[in-house]
Scaffold this motif. Structure first.
Motif, PDB file in Angstrom:
ATOM      1  N   THR A 267      15.055  -6.100  -6.743  1.00  0.00           N
ATOM      2  CA  THR A 267      14.834  -5.332  -7.960  1.00  0.00           C
ATOM      3  C   THR A 267      16.035  -4.442  -8.235  1.00  0.00           C
ATOM      4  O   THR A 267      16.493  -3.708  -7.358  1.00  0.00           O
ATOM      5  N   ILE A 268      16.515  -4.510  -9.457  1.00  0.00           N
ATOM      6  CA  ILE A 268      17.645  -3.660  -9.860  1.00  0.00           C
ATOM      7  C   ILE A 268      17.148  -2.417 -10.574  1.00  0.00           C
ATOM      8  O   ILE A 268      17.618  -1.301 -10.289  1.00  0.00           O
ATOM      9  N   GLY A 269      16.202  -2.582 -11.488  1.00  0.00           N
ATOM     10  CA  GLY A 269      15.664  -1.435 -12.221  1.00  0.00           C
ATOM     11  C   GLY A 269      15.113  -1.871 -13.563  1.00  0.00           C
ATOM     12  O   GLY A 269      15.174  -3.039 -13.933  1.00  0.00           O
ATOM     13  N   THR A 270      14.567  -0.913 -14.303  1.00  0.00           N
ATOM     14  CA  THR A 270      14.005  -1.177 -15.622  1.00  0.00           C
ATOM     15  C   THR A 270      14.758  -0.348 -16.646  1.00  0.00           C
ATOM     16  O   THR A 270      14.901   0.869 -16.479  1.00  0.00           O
ATOM     17  N   GLU A 271      15.218  -0.999 -17.697  1.00  0.00           N
ATOM     18  CA  GLU A 271      16.026  -0.285 -18.691  1.00  0.00           C
ATOM     19  C   GLU A 271      15.953  -1.002 -20.034  1.00  0.00           C
ATOM     20  O   GLU A 271      15.448  -2.117 -20.144  1.00  0.00           O
TER      21      GLU A 271
ATOM     22  N   HIS B  95      12.776  -5.486 -17.103  1.00  0.00           N
ATOM     23  CA  HIS B  95      12.770  -5.262 -15.653  1.00  0.00           C
ATOM     24  C   HIS B  95      13.783  -6.234 -15.056  1.00  0.00           C
ATOM     25  O   HIS B  95      13.596  -7.456 -15.102  1.00  0.00           O
TER      26      HIS B  95
END
Length: 279
Positions: A4-8, A103
């Motif tokens: 997982t890298i992140g949500t943006e 995501h």
């Protein structure tokens, strides 16, 4: 393996649909939901390197977001008037640089395909608890806009679980058929007393039809209506003739006769043969 890298927020022009996506979703229903509810769930996007962003799950949400922008947002005016609410995309998405909540993950090719497949198949294999579904739909204050259910679907579902109206029980009217001994004696005396000549001695038999008042009234109306067709007859003659016709119709239907044939043959078929006494 998935990282997982992140949500943006990601610009729509930077996103790429999953190549060869097998799913065929209803983009218009998704757009209806986005207008009513906004984007409440992020796309699942695979990042490859610094530039390639491929949508694994949420491809049709992406297409709905694109359709919203490609329409020039003009279509939202009619939608807002029809649903008496503002379009959430027009409010929350920048028209100059439209984005989607995403995501971001990193994974290998095989995992990417599995994520795309399971996101679609798991939804297909799900079922509903219809009663729970009806409870949720019934609790909505302003209809089913933005839920993907139509008004007809909602009405049909709610009708299945409506509580039946409780009607206070009323006991049916019961007719008292039997005479008391006093009533029977009074009737004998009114017809000539114990020495009066009986019906049987005159070749007549009395058939007593006991029925509630309402049904007796209805029978009287039926006899009057039949007299219009049968002509001037006594009540007993009319009832007998009607019974003959009814039996002829039932038997004739089994024999392939038309209704007209049954009616015309009613008396002919079922009239009793003349006896020597009758002659």
């Amino acid at each position: 393996m998935t990282t997982t890298i992140g949500t943006e927020q990601v610009s729509l022009e930077d996103l790429t649909p999953f190549p060869g996506n097998a799913r065929r979703g209803n983009v218009e229903k998704i757009l209806d939901s986005l207008r009513a509810n906004g984007q409440y769930k992020p796309l699942t996007v695979r990042r490859q390197g610094e530039e390639t962003l491929t949508i694994l799950a949420g491809n049709h949400t992406y297409l709905a977001l694109l359709r919203h922008e490609e329409s020039g947002r003009d279509a939202c005016h009619d939608w807002e008037l029809a649903n008496d609410r503002p379009c959430q995309l027009c409010i929350n998405v920048d028209a100059d640089d439209p984005t989607a909540l995403a995501h971001l993950i990193e994974c290998d090719d095989d995992t990417a395909k599995r994520i795309n497949l399971v996101d679609n198949k798991a939804a297909d294999d799900g079922t509903y608890d219809d009663e729970a579904l009806a409870a949720i739909i019934g609790s909505l204050e302003n209809g089913v806009v933005g839920t993907a259910f139509t008004d007809d679907e909602a009405d049909s579902l709610l009708a299945r679980f409506e509580e039946e109206e409780v009607v206070e029980y009323t006991a049916p009217a019961v007719a008292e058929y039997n005479d008391s001994p006093e009533e029977r004696q009074a009737r004998i005396e009114s017809h000539g007393g114990q020495d009066s000549r009986t019906y049987e001695s005159r070749g007549v038999r009395d058939i007593f039809l006991a029925m509630p008042n309402a049904e007796a009234d209805e029978l009287g109306r039926c006899i009057m209506a039949l007299r219009e067709h049968f002509g001037a007859m006594s009540q007993s003659e009319i009832v007998l003739r009607a019974a003959r016709v009814a039996v002829a119709v039932m038997d004739g239907a089994d024999s392939g006769l038309t209704l007209a044939e049954c009616l015309s043959r009613g008396e002919e078929i079922y009239a009793p043969e003349e006896t020597e006494d009758a002659a």
